[in-house]
Write a protein that holds these residues in place. Sequence first.
Motif, PDB file in Angstrom:
ATOM      1  N   SER A   1       0.880  -1.173   0.043  1.00 52.98           N
ATOM      2  CA  SER A   1      -0.034   0.198  -0.122  1.00 52.98           C
ATOM      3  C   SER A   1       0.818   1.274   0.025  1.00 52.98           C
ATOM      4  O   SER A   1       0.330   2.267  -0.329  1.00 52.98           O
ATOM      5  CB  SER A   1      -0.906  -0.040   1.260  1.00 52.98           C
ATOM      6  N   SER A   2       2.114   1.280   0.285  1.00 55.05           N
ATOM      7  CA  SER A   2       2.879   2.341   0.109  1.00 55.05           C
ATOM      8  C   SER A   2       3.666   2.239  -0.989  1.00 55.05           C
ATOM      9  O   SER A   2       4.635   3.213  -1.236  1.00 55.05           O
ATOM     10  CB  SER A   2       4.198   2.238   1.491  1.00 55.05           C
ATOM     11  N   GLY A   3       3.545   1.287  -1.839  1.00 57.82           N
ATOM     12  CA  GLY A   3       4.228   1.256  -3.139  1.00 57.82           C
ATOM     13  C   GLY A   3       5.448   0.582  -3.184  1.00 57.82           C
ATOM     14  O   GLY A   3       6.115   0.442  -4.284  1.00 57.82           O
ATOM     15  N   ALA A   4       6.003   0.053  -1.774  1.00 55.34           N
ATOM     16  CA  ALA A   4       7.307  -0.458  -1.874  1.00 55.34           C
ATOM     17  C   ALA A   4       7.145  -2.154  -2.331  1.00 55.34           C
ATOM     18  O   ALA A   4       6.349  -2.782  -2.166  1.00 55.34           O
ATOM     19  CB  ALA A   4       7.944  -0.326  -0.563  1.00 55.34           C
ATOM     20  N   MET A   5       8.117  -2.559  -3.236  1.00 56.28           N
ATOM     21  CA  MET A   5       8.315  -3.914  -3.528  1.00 56.28           C
ATOM     22  C   MET A   5       8.361  -4.652  -2.341  1.00 56.28           C
ATOM     23  O   MET A   5       9.252  -4.425  -1.548  1.00 56.28           O
ATOM     24  CB  MET A   5       9.565  -4.024  -4.514  1.00 56.28           C
TER      25      MET A   5
END
Length: 472
Positions: free
Chosen positions: A85-89
């Motif tokens: 949800s934070s965009g991190a892989m």
Amino acid sequence: MRKQKLRWLIPCAAAIFTIGASMTSFAAQGWAQENDTWVYYDSNGDVTTESWRKSGDNWFYLNEDGEMTTSSLIESDDNYYYVNSSGAMVTNEWREITADQDEEDAPDTYWYYFGSNGKAYKAPTSNKTSFKSIKVADGQFHDYAFDSEGRMLFGWVNEESTRQTGDDAWKDGMYYLGDSSDGAQAVGWKSIEVEDSENEKDNFNGAYWFYFGTNGKKLKDTTKTINGLKYLFNENGAAESEWYESGTPSTASSANQYYNLPEQCWLAKGWFKTVPSEEVDAEAYDDGTEYWFYASTNGQLTTSQIKSINGLSYAFNEKGEMLQGLYKLTFESGRTIASYSEIETESDFPAADDTAEVYYFGTSPKEGAMTTGKTTIDIDGEKYTYNFRKAGSNKGAGYNSITDDSIYVQGRLIKADKDEKYKVVEYNDKEYLVGTSGKLAKSKNNVQDGDGKYYKTNSDGTIKESSYDKIK
């Protein structure tokens, strides 16, 4: 065969810096926040699209519009990744992702596992089913397989990384990987529900036992000894239970074997009691009549013989059924039982010159054990004394001779009734006089029977003279 309940490891998302904390906006190159999302400008000042960019310790993906992607499965360079949800892989994590509902037989969600490089585990380019060992919540490692798109495989799976569905999945599949929320490779015994309209056995409960080797492949079309017990697996891998017809030879012993009930299904050795199959005994099968059987260590039924087992002797017919009761037996080829007929009424008594021999398989000391020596047998409500040989090649056969000063016809003691007092018995072309105990009346003079007739006998019990008047 203990059914194991497996647990999933569903780790929380790795802790990462928020985008605001971990990304710094640059005027010409780098991250910038625009319209409530993040973008990345390259050295030329252009927005980066369909590429990964790093910030701190984490990688982020920019979509075709240059916007950072969140909570999505990413396909990039033939690999699959997931951003939280934070965009991190995400790395070293299981993720449950909504399935494409346009797919036939698709579950609501699929599980993926993303390795240390963020790539989802997936099938090799050969598409041969292979497994990855992954640690789960209890600290143990289990093996999982994935398809070419990184989706965890479950249920029945063939050797080409493809799930098998439908009623015949259990026949076509080679591996079993639990349900859609499990996926761990089955190893060892496992009971699995199946659809099999061809199984009409009363004890069939809608499931078969399967055995999976250390490589996860089911055993099929073979036999295997497991923990000292022998099992048979059919062409689909199901462990055979109850009666199994192995061929169509002339004798039931080599054509049929018994593999116990479905909960056990190991090859029966030694004693077992069950209803014969229709191929073994159609009448008993229809009536539901149970018989005792005895199988050797290789599962072969004992048939058409008298067999010594643990110091006691038992008789078996050509079907392998243990005989119990009083029987007339004939033999061929040594001591192979050629025919058998139960003596149930007086009309069944054989004559002295009958080719059959009489044996009794009673209830003492064991059910069906052959009796030797003297015993009393109830036949159609009447009690009869029998005497059976204690030794010799025909041990257990009823005496058919004058033995112990008594006449035995095929084991049955010939004696006078209480009202008769004495009885004339014709035996071996001679007339003998016997009393109520069955003993020969030897050297008697003027003994009188129940009809008032007088007898005088010789020293061997044969009648010398008889008359209704006293003999001088």
